[in-house]
Design a protein around this motif. Sequence first.
Motif, mmCIF file in Angstrom:
data_model
loop_
_atom_site.group_PDB
_atom_site.id
_atom_site.type_symbol
_atom_site.label_atom_id
_atom_site.label_comp_id
_atom_site.label_asym_id
_atom_site.label_seq_id
_atom_site.Cartn_x
_atom_site.Cartn_y
_atom_site.Cartn_z
ATOM 1 N N GLU A 185 82.497 -7.858 17.871
ATOM 2 C CA GLU A 185 81.845 -8.471 16.721
ATOM 3 C C GLU A 185 82.788 -9.484 16.085
ATOM 4 O OE1 GLU A 185 81.089 -5.713 13.550
ATOM 5 O OE2 GLU A 185 83.050 -4.748 13.746
ATOM 6 N N ASP A 228 76.623 -2.902 13.680
ATOM 7 C CA ASP A 228 77.815 -3.681 13.350
ATOM 8 C C ASP A 228 77.753 -4.222 11.934
ATOM 9 O OD1 ASP A 228 77.076 -6.886 13.527
ATOM 10 O OD2 ASP A 228 75.741 -5.614 14.704
ATOM 11 N N HIS A 266 72.974 -8.848 16.875
ATOM 12 C CA HIS A 266 73.675 -7.673 16.385
ATOM 13 C C HIS A 266 73.450 -6.496 17.330
ATOM 14 C CE1 HIS A 266 74.816 -9.607 12.639
ATOM 15 N NE2 HIS A 266 73.587 -10.099 12.568
ATOM 16 N N ALA A 278 77.440 -10.065 16.838
ATOM 17 C CA ALA A 278 78.013 -9.027 17.690
ATOM 18 C C ALA A 278 77.272 -9.019 19.024
ATOM 19 C CB ALA A 278 77.927 -7.659 17.013
ATOM 20 N N THR A 323 72.162 -5.142 22.589
ATOM 21 C CA THR A 323 72.354 -6.383 21.846
ATOM 22 C C THR A 323 70.988 -6.930 21.461
ATOM 23 O OG1 THR A 323 74.373 -6.886 23.079
ATOM 24 C CG2 THR A 323 73.336 -8.697 21.892
ATOM 25 N N PRO A 349 85.778 -13.054 17.681
ATOM 26 C CA PRO A 349 85.305 -11.703 17.995
ATOM 27 C C PRO A 349 86.422 -10.826 18.545
ATOM 28 C CG PRO A 349 84.678 -13.219 19.741
ATOM 29 C CD PRO A 349 85.307 -14.052 18.656
#
Length: 643
Positions: free
Chosen positions: A154, A130, A108, A135, A97, A160
């Motif tokens: 995401e 993503d 992301h 995300a 991440t 999400p």
Amino acid sequence: MERRIFLALLIVCSVAAVAVAKSAKDLIVGPVATTAFEQVLAGSIERVPGGTLDDEGGTPNSTWARAGGTWYDYQTNGTHGKQIAVDAQGNVHVVWTNGEQDGSAERHIYYNCWPSGIDSFIFNGGVRVDAGTRAGFCNVVAAPNGFGFPGFHEIIGALPHATASIDFLNCSGAFTGFEVPYPAGEPQIIWPHIDQDRHGKIHMVATESGGAGAEYYARGVPIYDSGFGLEIDWEQSFQTPWEEATFITIDVACSRISDKVAVAWIADPVDPAGFVDDENIMLKISNDGGLTWGETIPVTNIPAVDTTCFGNGGTYEECVGDTFRPWLDLSIILDDEDNVHIAFTAQAYFAIDETGANGPFGFVYATLWHWGEDRQEFNLINHAYFANDSVALGVNNLMCHRPSLAIDTTNDYLYCSFQQFDQHAFSDAGYPMGEFYMSVSTDNGQTWAVPTNVSNTPGEPNQPTGNDPSERDITTAKYVTDGIIHTLYLHDYAAGSAVASSGPEGPTSNNDMIYMRIPVGDIPTTPLQEIWAFRSDSTGFPNIGAIGDERAEVPQGFMLHQNYPNPFNPTTNIQFDLAKSGNVSLTVFDVTGREVAALLDGESLGAGVHTVSFDGAGLASGVYFSKLEMGGTSMTRKMVLLK
């Protein structure tokens, strides 16, 4: 049962003996769930000169490389899963991440690949995976054909949901994501963990957020055309919820020799109403690739505490119910005999106090355990006690936690990596610095070696914020390949977590995701860890009389600590622990292997904690190594002399 996906559990800690009142000490905070969508307060600090990755110690023969970076210093909540995978061709796939700027407004999933035969990652800093507005919280699996499959959640739309992606070509970084279908009206099914079976199917487990709190299972089939990855067909979507859940603890493992799939999580099916404690480990097995599943198996099977014991005339010693109970994380893997192996963290605590009030009343005392399906017994991997009154461990942290299992299929050795906080190294803001540790079992989990400090990052008390690096979010690839253990972890330049779901624990920092290769020979198989019983009764914790100040006088193993201060000029202290008496040598070498000082030469010392001073006044600035030896066992630490 009380469901607690988003509750913060405050556990009052103590070090007093069983028969006396336990005074308040530190607080253990958790579980607190983060989603990668909460506000993170910007407010970075400059790195202090000298606080660079050049100080990353490693093991004698390990090598490391930077896969990418992130401002988001929270890669997992509870169970970690795998953020690194090695395919049959030898390509290494990593995901993380990535908070792209201070404050992590843009978060992301990023990917990088280290191809077989090439001595570097392909992408400078990684590539985005993503297609969402945000995300987070990813895992990865790698197919024999060299394709990597990241799994994550995401936002595409309002909320999400869990997704898995397929690469267009192996290691190309051109991913297309396919959201797992979910029941109508379901708020969020997120925090996915994934594995891949021998047929290439992707098995995903995830946890419901914002609703009742349940576990879900899905299964997808990658679709290729002329060698190109096109889509993932979810032949089983998230349908009926499996089991109730109390936190993000679920993980999945697939066999590489059969259709066996195993899923483990931590649940709380036995607690009486109103009693808040930690959980039981549960296991579910499918022998036909996830088509059908057997009954849920209670692995730990810890009974409910008898809250009527006092009312029925029981004594404190009879009613206390002292035990180790699973905390927030586990790791699951299958060996080539198709036996399930689970490693998990457990906290020590008393179920009630001397008045009969429900607890838990705990210690800042953590343990790591292994359970194997073949013997169905519990074996101690590690234990760690935190005795510093002025330092807080932070959200969702115990002194040692977050195990990640790997297996060497050439000899069936099991490896377990984990994070352990350093009692002797913490920031001036009051947060301990984490270290990367690893242990090995040569007998299928029955006994474990005393863990090795893999990262060996220098540190000392009241380390300046910004030069207080902490290794965290450590994950190990499922299989050892060609004698190499593959690991990925976050090198946090400021101890504590800046994620603000429950308040930041330190400033934000631009951190590194580190890929480290560790030769198996760098992880000693001896000395062995102690043998403890995993109990849930009132017979007393192991060595409970030694917990506290006395514990430091009778160490539980052979340990060479990081010297302090480090870097130093010109003197430093070298502390080591001996669990038994013996003849001890302590020497200092330079980077060429030349001995520059013999501080102890076969000297007879008793069991206990020992400290020796080293004066480098006559030496040039540079890197040196201290080496402790006793009875055929040795440990080495890196030291930096900076004049």
